[in-house]
Every structure is written in structure tokens, then in C-alpha cells.
Design an enzyme around this catalytic site. Structure first.
Site, PDB file in Angstrom:
ATOM      1  N   HIS A 445       0.492  -1.105  -0.498  1.00 23.92           N
ATOM      2  CA  HIS A 445       0.198   0.007   0.196  1.00 23.92           C
ATOM      3  C   HIS A 445       1.213   1.070   0.075  1.00 23.92           C
ATOM      4  O   HIS A 445       0.786   2.365  -1.048  1.00 23.92           O
ATOM      5  CB  HIS A 445      -0.896  -0.331   1.128  1.00 23.92           C
ATOM      6  CG  HIS A 445      -1.938   1.318   1.768  1.00 23.92           C
ATOM      7  ND1 HIS A 445      -3.056   1.505   1.225  1.00 23.92           N
ATOM      8  CD2 HIS A 445      -0.979   2.614   2.557  1.00 23.92           C
ATOM      9  CE1 HIS A 445      -3.601   2.658   1.220  1.00 23.92           C
ATOM     10  NE2 HIS A 445      -2.264   3.078   1.917  1.00 23.92           N
ATOM     11  N   GLU A 446       1.105   1.468   0.908  1.00 32.29           N
ATOM     12  CA  GLU A 446       2.688   2.794   1.111  1.00 32.29           C
ATOM     13  C   GLU A 446       3.502   2.456  -0.326  1.00 32.29           C
ATOM     14  O   GLU A 446       3.263   3.646  -0.717  1.00 32.29           O
ATOM     15  CB  GLU A 446       3.865   2.263   2.238  1.00 32.29           C
ATOM     16  CG  GLU A 446       2.705   2.276   3.855  1.00 32.29           C
ATOM     17  CD  GLU A 446       1.193   3.483   3.255  1.00 32.29           C
ATOM     18  OE1 GLU A 446       1.776   4.829   3.118  1.00 32.29           O
ATOM     19  OE2 GLU A 446       0.041   3.417   4.293  1.00 32.29           O
ATOM     20  N   HIS A 449       1.716   4.680  -2.526  1.00 30.57           N
ATOM     21  CA  HIS A 449       2.045   6.354  -2.491  1.00 30.57           C
ATOM     22  C   HIS A 449       3.940   6.701  -3.463  1.00 30.57           C
ATOM     23  O   HIS A 449       3.226   7.577  -3.888  1.00 30.57           O
ATOM     24  CB  HIS A 449       1.802   6.641  -1.224  1.00 30.57           C
ATOM     25  CG  HIS A 449       0.560   6.798  -0.288  1.00 30.57           C
ATOM     26  ND1 HIS A 449      -0.520   6.828  -0.678  1.00 30.57           N
ATOM     27  CD2 HIS A 449      -0.108   5.500   0.603  1.00 30.57           C
ATOM     28  CE1 HIS A 449      -1.662   6.565  -0.016  1.00 30.57           C
ATOM     29  NE2 HIS A 449      -1.208   5.877   0.689  1.00 30.57           N
ATOM     30  N   HIS A 452       3.526   6.937  -6.775  1.00 29.13           N
ATOM     31  CA  HIS A 452       2.320   8.291  -7.070  1.00 29.13           C
ATOM     32  C   HIS A 452       3.523   9.508  -7.145  1.00 29.13           C
ATOM     33  O   HIS A 452       3.374   9.962  -8.397  1.00 29.13           O
ATOM     34  CB  HIS A 452       1.721   8.379  -6.508  1.00 29.13           C
ATOM     35  CG  HIS A 452       0.375   8.911  -7.142  1.00 29.13           C
ATOM     36  ND1 HIS A 452      -1.092   9.542  -6.193  1.00 29.13           N
ATOM     37  CD2 HIS A 452       0.053  10.064  -7.996  1.00 29.13           C
ATOM     38  CE1 HIS A 452      -2.185  10.049  -6.877  1.00 29.13           C
ATOM     39  NE2 HIS A 452      -0.614  10.125  -7.898  1.00 29.13           N
TER      40      HIS A 452
END
Ligand SMILES: [Zn+2]
Length: 658
Positions: A445-446, A449, A452
Site C-alpha cells: 500500500h505505502e 503512494h 505516485h
């Protein structure tokens, strides 16, 4: 102070902050000097005799405040991950000053007038110009002099209250810890876990930031469970009063700015846009989620043989997992070794999808010896950015997991991105670091980011990477979670740390089956928190709250989410997302997680329709969505990627809510 490392850009590769040179005494002078410098720069923009242009006004603002920016970005990173007592003192001193500084710029009438005179034909410039205009209006630029005076007072007071709220919370994690004298009361916890919390003949179990403490799943002594649960839900009681003050002052501020309540103000610049849209969405989920949780409660009561209480839920949920699905999460841990998860899982999936590669750079240090630095290279071998990884929990780190930027990508400055991920994995005293499946998912998940940030390819720092609406920002990271269980990725990283054997297929099947159980609990716990946040921020201006705990109960009942066995993931007194400084930016925004999950579920479907883990798919997601950051309407970016508007059905199916 000539040697203050914040005064000049870092000389390290990628302008990585020079942590080896940064000392605590550098922060305050750098903040003060940085604020003064930016005010001088703003004065120069205002005093420019030339007519206002994009370059001499908006772009000049983008370029201003570099010292302050470098200081803030490092300080907030260290304050989250390694906050000594001195760092906390600096936080208390500097946050109200930073609020005042922001107001001095946003409420500068001459500057606002100048921005309004700028016009441009370039679409990227026009997008940024509009962002600045909206920022100024939302900060109160259109208000009268007396209204602005009141606004400044409100902002300063809100900052002070939020800092007090978060510091109370930090203290409460140990002040409200469970303390027992006899280790027998901790039966169920592993021997090493019990040993790790021994302090001077007592055993001290600190509280984690959410309601349902993980130890509740293991403690066999029912009274110990009850005590731990009650300590958790009743921690930092002084925060109830602060929450009331924060909510009522936010309502007053919203009214000043022309909104009916803080929720309306908060969502106006999000992708949701209106409170009705949020309420419609949450409203669809409440009924089915509570019905699911009630069904789960029946199974738990059956397993226990008596009517369970909230502190029994996790314990019997584990038992049902074992009896009904024959699955024990602990059996997986030997297959999830941290370094393998990172290199052969997280990095491997990114390599397959996007063609990027990673090289560890031991020569580039972080703020703590446990931080690791990797250089990231693009498909053609050219440098893409740096990725820092800080996996371990420590007493000076706040709870949870997150990504943050140390350098924003922008063509304006010619900067490549430097991003980092923080996790909260317990560091073993010896031997390999073995993760739970939840921790594996969090790592993916992290890193979503982080991608991104790393793939950002925009002109202006204000719209770089993860600088997107708050109710959109979780979407790319949620999508990246899908690769944790993608068969070829899982087969690549999930190997026994001693034997190198792959995870038995049978164990994985059981895990997948067991995953569906307890979804009702997870959804209700989340929705209750989202609706509690909502209720606090739907307060009408002037409305008072005499009894905050009664308000909380009524809010949950009113929303149809009250269920005595499943309390909100965060109660009012420890709802850091909405009331704390720093991380508290989610006021009237906790709905964002499920809002962006709609886009996530749609996108996972798209990847599956298109054959999953392929370079073509990664390239499409990267170019349509990840690379544009906030430089355009993000919902247009989503439509370019997916081919149509988002539908809620994939989410309902995933969460078992049809
Ligand atoms: Zn996230």
C-alpha cells in the site's frame, strides 16, 4: 549560523536532505529565517511595477519560500518518525507561527488583487492559477478586515488546540497502558512478547492508536481483555473537551467563509464536492455492513458459548478462523521475511509492471540508522528518484504507516523526487524480521503512494505527485495492494526464511477463504468512525455540545451505525486523523478511504480484465494517472485510465455488501 544546513540546497545526490549535518538546534533559526525570507519575496512580487503576469506573480510564488519549505519537509518527517522531547517542544512553539505566516500570505490583499489580474492561455498555467485563486478564497482573501481578524484568531487557536490534542494522545499511549504484576494475566501472548514489555518487575502493554488493540485477539484472560479494552476507549479523556472546542471553532470559521458547516467547506475542493454526495455514498453501505457484522457476532457467540462483549470479539474471531477455516495467521509469518517482501515482492511487482529497477545506496543516510535508501532507475536506465524506507517501530515514532516526500518532483526546479515510506514493524531483538500478512499488504500500500510520487512528471511543485484531493490520494496506493496476493508475485517473495520453500498452496487457499470472515466488523468499525467525524463537522455555527460522549452516542445512533459490539475504529478522544496537528488533515474527510476504494475496486477489475501484471498495463496506469499528479482534474485522469465513470458495484461486491 552560516553552517545551518537548511540555508542552502543540499549538495547530496537528488538533493537528499543532509541528515548527518542536521541538528535539532538548526530547526528554529531555519524556520524563522525561512518565514522572513518568504515574506520579503512576497513583498517583492507585490511591489513589482510591471503588470501582473503568470511568471512574475504565480510562478514567482511557486519559487518563493525555499528555505522554509526545506525546513518544514524535514522537520515534519522527523517529528513523525523520530520525535524527541526537544522536537515536540519545537512543534508546540512553531506550529502557531507557521499558521500565522500562512495567513500573512493568503490574506495579503495586494497579492490577491495581483493574482486576480493574471491571465494565461497555457492549460497547465491556467490550472495552477485557478488553484491559487481557490486557495486564497478558501483561506479568506475575500473577507472584510474585521472578518479576517477573527479568522486569524480562529486559525491560531485551532492550531494550538490540535497540537495539544496530539500531544495528549502521545502521552496517553503509555499513561493509559495496561500494567499487570503477574505475567499469568497475560496468558496467550508469546513468551518473547511478554518479555519485551517487562519493566522493573511489571508488565506494561502500551496502547496503539485505534480502538481494537491487537493483543485482544490473543489474551485468554477475559478480565485482562476487558481492562485493556476499557483503557483503550477511555484514554486521554481531556481530549473530549478539546474536540468540542475544535469542532465549534471550525463551524464558526466555515460560517465566516460562507459555508453552512465545516463538512461543506471541507468537501468543496475535493472530488466529492458536496456533502450530499458523501452522505449518499455512506448511506448505501451502512445497512448491509451492520447486517454482516450482526451475522458475524452470532457466529462468535456460538463459538464462545455465551453472549460476547466488545473485548471478546477479536479473540473469538481468531477461534472461528481456526475452527471454521482451519487457518492460523501465525503459520504464514516464516514465509514473509522483510527484505524478501521488499525486494522480491514490492520492488519485483513494480519492476514487472513499470520496468523500473532499484539499487541500494548505503552511502546516502537517513535520520536514523534503520532508514535504508534506494536509487530508482527508469526503464531506459535513467535516474528516476530516491526511495527511503523506515520499517521499524520506535518509541519516538507515531503509529500507523505512511508515505511522505523529502523532495517534490518539478520541471520548474529540475528536481527529481525523493520519497519515503514509514511502517511500524516490531524490530526483533535477534534473527530475521518476519511480517504478518497485514504488514505485507501495508508495505505494498505505502509503496503505491511512493510510486505516485516517483512517477510524477509535472511542471509545478504545487501539483506534484500525491498533491491531489484528499479523497483521491488513497486510490493509487489501494490499487498497489492487489499485487501482494498476485500469484506470480506471491510465489516470488513468499518463501520460508530458513528452507527457501514456497508457501504451501493449501495454506494460501485457507488464507483467502478466511479473509472474507470479519469483513462486517472491519466495515462497521470504519464506517462508524467516518460517520462520527461527519457528525462533529456537521455542527451548525453557534451550536454547542454540553456532553461530548452523549453527542458521540447520538451521532452513531442517528446514522444507523450504532452496534454495541463494534465501536468506531477511533472514538472522539483519540481520533487523531480529524483532531490532531500534522496528521489531522482528515477533518470531515475520513470518508475518503472508502470513497477512493470505489476507484480502487474499479481499477483492480480493469487490471484483471487486461491480463494483470503486464508492462502495457503498468505503462497505461502510469501515463494516464500516476504521472499527472494533481496537474489536471483527477477524475478526468481516472476516466482516461478506466474508460468510463466509476461505478460502486465492484466495491459492494468486494466488501460483500450487495
Ligand atoms: Zn495510504
Amino acid at each position: 549560523m552560516a553552517e545551518n544546513p537548511f540555508f542552502a540546497p543540499s549538495a547530496l545526490p537528488y538533493r537528499l536532505p543532509d541528515f548527518a549535518r542536521i541538528r535539532e538546534e538548526h530547526y528554529l533559526p531555519a524556520f524563522e529565517h525561512g518565514m522572513a525570507e518568504q515574506l520579503r519575496e512576497v513583498e517583492a512580487i507585490v511591489a513589482d511595477p510591471e503588470p501582473a503576469t503568470f511568471a512574475n506573480t504565480v510562478e514567482a510564488l511557486e519559487r518563493s519560500g525555499q528555505i522554509l519549505y526545506r525546513t518544514t519537509i524535514v522537520f515534519s518527517s522527523v517529528a513523525a518518525s523520530d520525535a524527541t522531547d526537544r522536537i515536540r517542544e519545537i512543534e508546540t512553539e512553531i506550529f502557531p507561527k507557521l499558521t500565522k505566516h500562512d495567513d500573512a500570505i493568503r490574506l495579503n490583499r495586494a497579492l490577491y488583487e495581483r493574482i486576480k489580474q493574471v491571465s494565461t492561455d497555457d492549460p497547465q498555467e491556467a490550472w495552477l492559477l485557478e488553484k491559487y485563486r481557490v486557495d486564497f478564497v478558501r483561506a479568506g482573501a475575500d473577507l472584510s478586515e474585521p472578518e479576517q481578524r477573527r479568522l486569524r484568531e480562529l486559525n491560531e487557536e485551532l492550531t494550538r488546540l490540535a497540537t495539544a490534542f496530539s500531544q495528549n494522545l502521545l502521552k496517553a499511549s503509555t499513561a493509559s497502558a495496561l500494567v499487570v504484576g503477574d505475567p499469568a494475566e497475560l496468558d496467550g501472548l508469546s513468551e518473547s512478547a511478554i518479555k519485551a514489555i517487562e519493566k522493573d518487575g511489571e508488565y506494561v502493554l502500551p496502547l496503539l492508536n485505534f480502538t481494537n488493540q491487537p493483543a485482544l485477539a490473543e489474551l485468554t484472560n477475559r478480565d485482562t481483555r476487558r481492562r485493556l479494552y476499557e483503557l483503550s476507549v477511555n484514554r486521554a479523556p481531556e481530549n473530549f473537551g478539546l474536540a468540542v472546542r475544535l469542532a465549534t471553532l471550525r463551524a464558526e470559521r466555515a460560517a465566516l467563509l460562507g459555508y453552512s458547516d465545516h463538512a461543506a467547506y471541507s468537501v468543496a475542493d475535493q472530488t466529492a464536492k458536496t456533502t450530499e454526495a458523501v452522505e449518499e455514498m455512506l448511506g448505501k453501505l451502512v445497512g448491509p455492513a451492520v447486517a454482516n457484522a450482526r451475522r458475524e457476532a452470532e457466529a462468535l457467540t456460538q463459538e464462545a458459548g455465551f453472549p460476547i462483549e466488545p473485548w471478546d470479539w477479536s479473540f473469538y474471531a481468531e477461534k472461528v478462523r481456526k475452527s471454521r477455516y482451519d487457518f492460523d495467521g501465525a503459520e504464514l509469518r516464516p514465509y514473509f521475511e522483510l527484505d524478501r517482501v521488499l525486494r522480491d515482492g514490492v520492488f519485483h511487482a513494480a519492476g514487472e509492471l513499470y520496468g523500473i529497477t532499484f539499487t541500494e545506496r548505503d552511502d546516502l543516510a537517513g535520520y536514523h540508522p534503520d532508514v535504508r535508501t534506494f536509487e530508482v532507475f527508469d526503464t531506459d536506465g535513467s535516474p528516476l528518484g530516491l526511495f527511503l524506507f523506515d520499517p521499524y517501530a520506535r518509541p519516538t515514532k507515531r503509529g500507523g504507516a505512511w508515505m511522505n516526500n523529502l523532495v517534490d518532483q518539478s520541471h520548474l526546479f529540475g528536481h527529481l523526487p525523493v520519497v519515503m515510506n514509514n511502517l511500524n514493524i516490531t524490530k526483533p531483538t535477534q534473527g530475521p524480521t518476519l511480517l504478518t500478512f497485514d504488514e505485507v499488504t501495508t508495505a505494498f500500500h505505502e509503496f503505491g503512494h511512493a510510486l505516485h510520487g516517483l512517477f510524477s512528471d509535472v511542471r509545478f511543485p504545487r501539483v506534484s505527485g500525491t498533491e491531489v484531493p484528499r479523497d483521491f490520494v488513497e486510490y493509487p496506493s489501494q490499487v498497489n495492494e492487489m499485487w501482494a496476493t498476485w500469484p506470480s508475485v506471491l510465489a516470488n517473495f513468499a518463501r520460508h526464511h530458513e528452507t527457501g520453500e514456497p508457501v504451501p498452496a493449501e495454506l494460501l487457499e485457507k488464507m483467502k477463504a478466511a479473509e472474507k470472515f470479519n469483513q462486517g466488523f472491519a466495515t462497521v468499525e470504519y464506517l462508524a468512525a467516518a460517520l462520527l467525524d461527519w457528525a462533529w463537522h456537521k455542527l451548525a455555527p453557534g451550536q454547542t455540545v454540553e456532553d461530548p460522549e452523549a453527542f458521540e452516542t447520538q451521532a452513531l445512533e442517528g446514522a444507523g451505525i450504532a452496534f454495541e459490539l463494534v465501536r468506531p475504529r477511533y472514538r472522539t478522544n483519540y481520533f487523531a486523523h480529524i483532531f490532531s496537528s500534522g496528521v489531522g488533515g482528515y477533518s470531515a474527510g475520513y470518508y475518503s478511504y472508502i470513497w477512493s476504494e470505489v476507484l480502487d475496486a474499479e481499477s483492480v477489475e480493469w487490471f484483471k480484465e487486461n491480463d494483470g501484471l503486464r508492462r502495457e498495463n503498468g505503462d497505461h496506469f502510469r501515463s494516464a494517472l500516476l504521472s499527472v499528479g494533481g496537474s489536471m482534474d483527477v477524475m478526468d485522469a481516472f476516466r482516461t485510465f478506466r474508460g468510463h465513470d466509476p461505478r460502486i458495484e465492484p466495491l459492494l461486491e468486494r466488501r460483500g455488501l450487495q
